[in-house]
Write an enzyme that holds these catalytic residues in place. Structure first.
Site, mmCIF file in Angstrom:
data_model
loop_
_atom_site.group_PDB
_atom_site.id
_atom_site.type_symbol
_atom_site.label_atom_id
_atom_site.label_comp_id
_atom_site.label_asym_id
_atom_site.label_seq_id
_atom_site.Cartn_x
_atom_site.Cartn_y
_atom_site.Cartn_z
ATOM 1 N N HIS A 209 0.191 7.164 2.613
ATOM 2 C CA HIS A 209 -0.340 7.934 2.913
ATOM 3 C C HIS A 209 0.275 9.119 3.364
ATOM 4 C CE1 HIS A 209 -2.586 6.705 6.355
ATOM 5 N NE2 HIS A 209 -3.032 6.078 5.455
ATOM 6 N N LYS B 270 0.835 -1.209 -0.017
ATOM 7 C CA LYS B 270 0.075 -0.162 0.047
ATOM 8 C C LYS B 270 0.639 0.960 0.111
ATOM 9 C CE LYS B 270 -3.519 -1.639 3.063
ATOM 10 N NZ LYS B 270 -4.203 -1.415 4.439
ATOM 11 N N HIS C 60 0.972 8.157 7.335
ATOM 12 C CA HIS C 60 2.177 7.861 7.757
ATOM 13 C C HIS C 60 3.197 9.403 7.938
ATOM 14 C CE1 HIS C 60 0.410 4.213 5.843
ATOM 15 N NE2 HIS C 60 0.818 3.939 7.406
#
Ligand code: ARG
Length: 568
Positions: A129, A126, A132
């Site tokens: 984003h 993933k 984070h």
């Protein structure tokens, strides 16, 4: 501690505390000074309430008695109601602050402690984003701040690389995986597969069966096709994450995903059993936490025999304790995982492990954008790399406008863009939610990263133009800076700000101190001529103040992870 090793205003506060302790027949450690809310009331304030109660006087009477009694070198006292305030004489103030801020170890501490600091910890397959971002920049700056205070810091990236979702990903790849798409944009493609799995699983129950089988295969540890795929996904993800870490200047001693603890999981379950805390419930293994005040037990092993996020965290905590014998084990993770951290700490408590008290969840609030919530389930993520790119683009526009002749514009725009995003994150108290507004983040004025960078660059420019910019403290007459106590006090509070930021795990304490320093610095050179002020000794003293300002800003920005270009 000898007075000369005390940095900044600490040298004066320790004097005031010693004098108060002597007069009150108390231990200096028990004397707490505050910063007066009104700056014109001096540098420190001693609230007399508590001690007055003990001596049977009214607080104002005690303050007055102490004011009459105390004689402190280079400091004056003043009574304001129940407070005894202290003001530092301006020349000794300037001398002490310049001496500290021109030296290279300003704000260094002697906390000789071992700290394990886990942060960033994104999930493989993933994209990172903006959520984070917070763990990454808060964690990295805490690592630098604690190291400055004397901690031996080990930085760990606890990648989310294990769990049943990787069975789903393997199953999705087998159905729809595309080598070309993966080669071009690995994480984007994996995310697409993940989203598609969730869209189609309801219509097609065999999908979930395939996912379970794949994860079962992963869990056996055998080197089959599932594991080969999972390894490919992990490596591709790490390459992408590394680009962001390189950009932000972030390093780790250890990149250890959840899978790293895999072969410790059986041992962990046995250990819990040996401690007598494990119970069976509907075929699953749980640890009851009602005695710890929690209704939900901690699930350690499912009825199918698979382990969970909490199991891996328990194994990780134990392994870190065995490896590092830490004084502190910190986890920089969002506040939505509060319960998880309370649970796994409670399990360690139940096992009678007293080091569990050294574990701290350093939680933080959400980043909110106009776009709404940032969930990967719907595939609508605000990618961190995109945010950084956009910030640098916008910085480029501002620079093109304000300083079109700047050499190396691209590199500076990158520094300004990243600095803006990082500082915006760190200036807020970490527990609070952060609202991200492009205009505010990138403004060159106000409480922003670019404003601090700009102030630093201004100092560099003044020093560049000086005939002899490297001024030794010994060559400065500090009485010539007696007219600038505001700047000296702001610089003098820097060491205490680093300490507060470290002790409270709160980088915003340092960020806010830097804003106050920059604003005092701007007022300093706005109201005074530095170069060509007509007096050689005065020019030298003022240049030394500008150098102290530049050094402190560069140092503080460095601790936060904000680049400090010399021109912008
Ligand atoms: N990978 C997790 C996430 O992105 C964060 C891991 C936090 N660390 C931990 N030890 N549980 O949500």
């Amino acid at each position: 501690m000898p007075e000369t090793t005390l940095h900044g205003l600490d040298r004066f506060s320790s004097r005031a505390r010693a004098a108060l302790a002597h007069a009150l027949e108390q231990d200096p450690e028990s004397i707490l000074l505050e910063v007066p809310r009104d700056e014109t009331h001096g540098e420190f304030s001693f609230p007399c309430f508590q001690m007055a109660k003990a001596s049977g006087e009214t607080p104002p009477a005690l303050a007055a008695r102490l004011a009459a009694e105390l004689e402190i070198e280079a400091m004056q006292t003043e009574v304001v109601g129940p407070f005894l305030n202290f003001r530092i004489d301006t020349t000794p103030l300037a001398a002490a602050i310049l001496e500290g801020a021109l030296a290279s170890d300003y704000g260094k501490g002697e906390q000789n402690e071992t700290t394990v600091l886990e942060f960033s910890s994104p999930n493989i397959a993933k994209p990172m984003h903006v959520g984070h971002l917070r763990s990454t920049v808060i964690g990295a700056s805490l690592a630098r701040i604690l190291a400055r205070l004397g901690h031996k810091v080990t930085r760990i990236n606890h990648l989310g690389d294990w769990g049943s979702q990787f069975g789903r990903l393997v199953a999705a790849w087998r159905r729809w995986g595309n080598e070309d798409a993966f080669a071009a944009h690995p994480i984007e493609h994996l995310l697409e597969l993940y989203v598609r799995f969730h869209e189609e699983e309801e219509k097609d129950p065999t999908l979930m069966e395939e996912a379970k089988a794949a994860f079962g295969e992963l869990e056996t540890g055998e080197d089959g096709d599932s594991r080969r795929l999972w390894k490919r996904f992990t490596e591709a993800s790490l390459l992408e994450f590394d680009k962001i870490y390189a950009r932000l200047g972030i390093e780790f001693e250890h990149i250890r995903g959840e899978s790293w603890y895999e072969d410790r999981l059986e041992g962990l379950v046995e250990w819990l059993d040996a401690r007598g805390v494990l119970e069976e419930s509907d075929g699953a293994q749980i640890v009851d936490l009602t005695a710890q005040g929690m209704d939900t037990p901690c699930l350690v092993k499912t009825a199918l025999g698979t382990t969970l996020y909490a199991t891996r965290d328990l194994a990780a905590a134990r392994s870190r304790w065995e490896e590092f014998s830490f004084d502190h084990s910190l986890y920089v993770v969002g506040s939505e995982q509060e319960l998880h951290f309370r649970q796994f700490k409670a399990v360690l408590d139940r096992c009678g492990e007293d080091w569990a008290a050294r574990i701290e969840h350093i939680s933080f609030g959400l980043i909110r954008m106009a776009e709404g919530k940032l969930s990967t389930r719907e595939g609508k993520v605000l990618l961190l790399s995109k945010v950084l790119d956009r910030a640098c683009e916008l910085a480029m526009e501002t620079i093109a406008d304000k300083n079109p002749d700047l050499a190396d514009r691209g590199a500076v725009a990158e520094q300004v863009g990243l600095g803006a995003v990082i500082f915006h994150d760190l200036k807020h108290q970490r527990q609070k939610d952060v609202v991200f507004d492009w205009k505010e983040v990138l403004s060159f004025e106000g409480d922003t990263g670019p404003y601090l960078q700009y102030t630093h660059a201004r100092c560099c420019s003044i020093l560049r133009k000086a005939a002899s910019p490297n001024i030794a403290f010994q060559d400065v007459d500090p009485s010539l800076l007696a007219d600038s106590p505001e700047l000296m006090v702001a610089l003098g509070r820097y060491p205490a700000a680093i300490r507060e930021a470290g002790n409270r795990r709160e980088p915003s304490a340092l960020a806010q101190a830097l804003l106050r320093i920059a604003s005092a610095g701007n007022a300093f050179y706005r109201d005074r001529r530095v170069l060509g002020c007509g007096d050689e000794a005065l020019e030298r003293a003022r240049l030394a103040a500008v150098a102290a300002l530049r050094n402190t800003l560069a140092d503080g920005l460095g601790l936060l992870g904000v680049p400090a270009p010399e021109e912008m």
